[in-house]
Design a protein around this motif. Structure first.
Motif, PDB file in Angstrom:
ATOM      1  N   PRO A 100      -1.039  13.101  26.336  1.00  0.00           N
ATOM      2  CA  PRO A 100      -2.052  12.114  26.726  1.00  0.00           C
ATOM      3  C   PRO A 100      -2.448  11.194  25.558  1.00  0.00           C
ATOM      4  O   PRO A 100      -2.697  10.003  25.767  1.00  0.00           O
ATOM      5  CB  PRO A 100      -3.226  12.993  27.183  1.00  0.00           C
ATOM      6  CG  PRO A 100      -2.575  14.246  27.671  1.00  0.00           C
ATOM      7  CD  PRO A 100      -1.386  14.461  26.777  1.00  0.00           C
ATOM      8  N   THR A 101      -2.482  11.712  24.329  1.00  0.00           N
ATOM      9  CA  THR A 101      -2.820  10.873  23.168  1.00  0.00           C
ATOM     10  C   THR A 101      -1.760   9.795  22.942  1.00  0.00           C
ATOM     11  O   THR A 101      -2.085   8.639  22.680  1.00  0.00           O
ATOM     12  CB  THR A 101      -2.959  11.760  21.911  1.00  0.00           C
ATOM     13  OG1 THR A 101      -3.929  12.768  22.181  1.00  0.00           O
ATOM     14  CG2 THR A 101      -3.379  10.947  20.710  1.00  0.00           C
TER      15      THR A 101
ATOM     16  N   LEU B 263      -2.290   7.106  25.450  1.00  0.00           N
ATOM     17  CA  LEU B 263      -3.485   6.319  25.146  1.00  0.00           C
ATOM     18  C   LEU B 263      -3.225   5.334  24.011  1.00  0.00           C
ATOM     19  O   LEU B 263      -3.645   4.180  24.052  1.00  0.00           O
ATOM     20  CB  LEU B 263      -4.620   7.282  24.757  1.00  0.00           C
ATOM     21  CG  LEU B 263      -6.006   6.871  25.225  1.00  0.00           C
ATOM     22  CD1 LEU B 263      -6.086   6.996  26.745  1.00  0.00           C
ATOM     23  CD2 LEU B 263      -7.064   7.750  24.567  1.00  0.00           C
ATOM     24  N   GLN B 264      -2.499   5.801  22.981  1.00  0.00           N
ATOM     25  CA  GLN B 264      -2.261   4.966  21.800  1.00  0.00           C
ATOM     26  C   GLN B 264      -1.201   3.912  22.041  1.00  0.00           C
ATOM     27  O   GLN B 264      -1.340   2.760  21.633  1.00  0.00           O
ATOM     28  CB  GLN B 264      -1.866   5.838  20.608  1.00  0.00           C
ATOM     29  CG  GLN B 264      -3.064   6.541  19.982  1.00  0.00           C
ATOM     30  CD  GLN B 264      -2.655   7.594  18.989  1.00  0.00           C
ATOM     31  OE1 GLN B 264      -1.472   7.866  18.815  1.00  0.00           O
ATOM     32  NE2 GLN B 264      -3.635   8.199  18.334  1.00  0.00           N
TER      33      GLN B 264
ATOM     34  N   THR C 143      -4.441  18.098  29.328  1.00  0.00           N
ATOM     35  CA  THR C 143      -5.121  17.849  28.063  1.00  0.00           C
ATOM     36  C   THR C 143      -4.223  18.218  26.895  1.00  0.00           C
ATOM     37  O   THR C 143      -3.400  19.128  26.998  1.00  0.00           O
ATOM     38  CB  THR C 143      -6.437  18.659  27.983  1.00  0.00           C
ATOM     39  OG1 THR C 143      -6.982  18.510  26.681  1.00  0.00           O
ATOM     40  CG2 THR C 143      -6.206  20.141  28.240  1.00  0.00           C
TER      41      THR C 143
ATOM     42  N   ALA D 196      -7.158  16.737  22.473  1.00  0.00           N
ATOM     43  CA  ALA D 196      -7.824  15.555  21.926  1.00  0.00           C
ATOM     44  C   ALA D 196      -8.158  14.592  23.061  1.00  0.00           C
ATOM     45  O   ALA D 196      -9.278  14.098  23.174  1.00  0.00           O
ATOM     46  CB  ALA D 196      -6.936  14.869  20.902  1.00  0.00           C
ATOM     47  N   ASN D 197      -7.170  14.328  23.917  1.00  0.00           N
ATOM     48  CA  ASN D 197      -7.355  13.411  25.025  1.00  0.00           C
ATOM     49  C   ASN D 197      -6.884  14.051  26.330  1.00  0.00           C
ATOM     50  O   ASN D 197      -6.161  15.049  26.308  1.00  0.00           O
ATOM     51  CB  ASN D 197      -6.580  12.116  24.778  1.00  0.00           C
ATOM     52  CG  ASN D 197      -7.217  11.300  23.662  1.00  0.00           C
ATOM     53  OD1 ASN D 197      -8.282  10.743  23.830  1.00  0.00           O
ATOM     54  ND2 ASN D 197      -6.548  11.284  22.511  1.00  0.00           N
ATOM     55  N   THR D 198      -7.280  13.451  27.443  1.00  0.00           N
ATOM     56  CA  THR D 198      -6.908  14.008  28.740  1.00  0.00           C
ATOM     57  C   THR D 198      -6.348  12.931  29.638  1.00  0.00           C
ATOM     58  O   THR D 198      -6.489  11.736  29.380  1.00  0.00           O
ATOM     59  CB  THR D 198      -8.126  14.636  29.452  1.00  0.00           C
ATOM     60  OG1 THR D 198      -9.081  13.598  29.671  1.00  0.00           O
ATOM     61  CG2 THR D 198      -8.736  15.764  28.651  1.00  0.00           C
ATOM     62  N   MET D 199      -5.692  13.370  30.725  1.00  0.00           N
ATOM     63  CA  MET D 199      -5.174  12.442  31.717  1.00  0.00           C
ATOM     64  C   MET D 199      -5.268  13.108  33.084  1.00  0.00           C
ATOM     65  O   MET D 199      -4.912  14.277  33.242  1.00  0.00           O
ATOM     66  CB  MET D 199      -3.719  12.130  31.377  1.00  0.00           C
ATOM     67  CG  MET D 199      -3.091  11.131  32.299  1.00  0.00           C
ATOM     68  SD  MET D 199      -1.934  10.117  31.390  1.00  0.00           S
ATOM     69  CE  MET D 199      -2.182   8.552  32.170  1.00  0.00           C
TER      70      MET D 199
END
Lengths: 242, 81, 144
Positions: free
Chosen positions: C39-40, C43-44, C77, C80-83
């Motif tokens: 997910p990170t 996002l990035q 997850t 750090a981040n989730t989706m």
């Protein structure tokens, strides 16, 4: 150096291997027999996967030995290229089909394990892809040796292919570390000790050792056959020339 | 009886576990059978060839395989006719 | 002896060159060999438009929601981040909260990852059920 040259002589190899063979064959029967008994009847089912995790006891030893045999083939090939020991070439040639067989059983058992657990028979993750490449290098080696009739040229071409293909070995091992894959990281060879309980580790190691002694036993038989076969071919050539 | 059929069912995974064992053990046994069959065949052929001209052939073959390890034409130049 | 030495140098030099070349190829391939993104990563780097890709991570505890017969929603997850993921189909037997999962699909307009396939990922520990029970009892258990 003189010590090594003794083993380079096919006659010496045949004599020594005949003495070791019954012990190796017996050890193989015991290791695989006890290993299969432990794997199927003694080891507990895995907490989440249940009984399907019993495929691990064949899949992991097959995969380890497929790589180990490739390493042995590469070392034998380098030995032949540098020192021209005929027995080293015979060992490399005799190893290839055994390694190919273990690569194939690793892929097939992995597929049968992957379907009920991951949810798919096959994915192109880095581990499966690099092992499949090894299978095709084995096939290519076997085909190359069969295609070139001239003994010296066949040995040289095979040895170079085996050495070129050996760059794949570290890729297979580290594929689960370098890239995200569907495969889990190493369970046994890892920092902090094996992440697997003893009752499951015992059959795994028994079968891994059993597969290795199986390879050594079969290797001796295949090398004996190769040496006898080469002698038969040379005699036929001599006979044809009168 | 129930215990045995329970065991063979492998908790519902019989269709995956048993084929894996049959394929692996079958391939390993099959390779030994094929290798030993070929070894016996080649040994018989060698014995027949050596019987046809025992002294000369045995000496020549031993030298041909010892110098190059390869029983090919290039090995023959080193042997006097 | 010199000819053997020479051949040894050729073999060693060849292997070094080959290893170097392979390293370069692997390095330049980089991300293309990645089986899934976290997910990170998504996002990035942003989600690829009009192309299916795979995301992987852990199924967040307490996030699995069976909305219809074979329609499930859960959150992936990487701590750090989730989706958010939505999936219609049969889940693999190893799928459970807290465990690894890899989903293939694409991101819809609402930012939800619509999966066409969900694969379970096993971790490297192998234990019998009794050990899991014992670990849960002693409070050492970090799974679900």
């Amino acid at each position: 150096m003189a010590g090594l040259h003794r083993f380079a002589n096919p006659g010496t190899f045949v004599r020594i291997s005949a003495k070791v063979l019954p012990w190796l064959a017996g050890l193989t029967a015991i290791l695989i027999g006890v290993g299969l008994y432990q794997a199927l009847l003694v080891a507990p089912p895995e907490a989440y996967q249940g009984n399907v995790a019993r495929i691990m006891y064949l899949h992991v030893p097959s995969a380890w030995n497929a790589m180990m045999i490739y390493g042995a083939m590469a070392v034998a090939s380098a030995t032949w290229l540098i020192w021209k020991h005929p027995v080293a070439d015979v060992a490399a040639q005799a190893s290839a089909p055994i390694g190919a067989m273990f690569t194939l059983t690793a892929l097939l058992t992995g597929s049968l394990w992957g379907k009920p657990t991951w949810g798919t028979f096959w994915v192109w993750d880095a581990r499966i892809t690099s092992v499949t490449i090894m299978l095709f290098i084995y096939f290519g080696y076997i085909a190359l040796r069969a295609a070139i009739e001239d003994g010296e040229r066949s040995a040289k071409a095979g040895a170079i292919l085996a050495l070129v293909g050996s760059v794949n070995l570290p890729i297979i091992h580290y594929s689960v570390v370098w890239w995200n894959t569907l495969h889990q990281p190493a369970s046994v060879l890892r920092a902090g000790g094996p992440a697997i309980v003893a009752s499951m580790l015992v059959p795994l190691l028994l079968l891994a050792c059993g597969f290795t002694t199986y390879y050594l036993t079969l290797l001796i038989w295949r090398m004996q056959r190769e040496i006898v076969g080469r002698r038969v071919r040379s005699l036929r050539v001599l006979q044809a020339q009168g | 009886m129930d215990a045995i059929s329970d065991y063979l069912a492998m908790g519902g995974f019989a269709a995956y576990v048993w084929p894996a064992y049959v394929i692996t053990v079958g391939a390993m046994v099959g390779m030994i059978v094929v290798t030993l069959r070929d070894l016996r065949r080649d040994r018989k052929a060698l014995a027949e060839l050596e019987a046809q001209n025992p002294m000369r052939n045995a000496r020549r073959a031993a030298r041909a395989t010892q110098t190059t390890g390869i029983a090919g034409p290039e090995g023959d130049d080193r042997i006097d006719p | 002896m010199t000819r053997k030495r020479q051949r040894m140098i050729y073999v060693v030099a060849g292997m070094v060159a080959l290893g170097f070349a392979t390293g370069l190829v692997l390095f330049s391939l980089g991300d293309n060999l990645v089986f899934f993104y976290s997910p990170t990563d998504v996002l990035q780097k942003g989600a690829p438009a009009n192309r299916t890709f795979r995301i992987g991570g852990l199924v967040e505890m307490g996030s699995v929601e069976h909305v219809a017969a074979d329609q499930v929603r859960f959150v992936v997850t990487d701590t750090a981040n989730t989706m958010k993921v939505s999936y219609q189909g049969v889940l693999p037997s190893l799928f459970r909260e807290g465990q690894g999962v890899v989903a293939e699909g694409r991101v819809d307009a609402a930012g939800v990852f619509v999966a066409q396939q969900v694969l379970a990922k096993h971790d490297e520990t192998y234990m019998p059920p009794e050990v899991v029970d014992a670990l849960k009892k002693s409070g050492e258990w970090r799974g679900n």
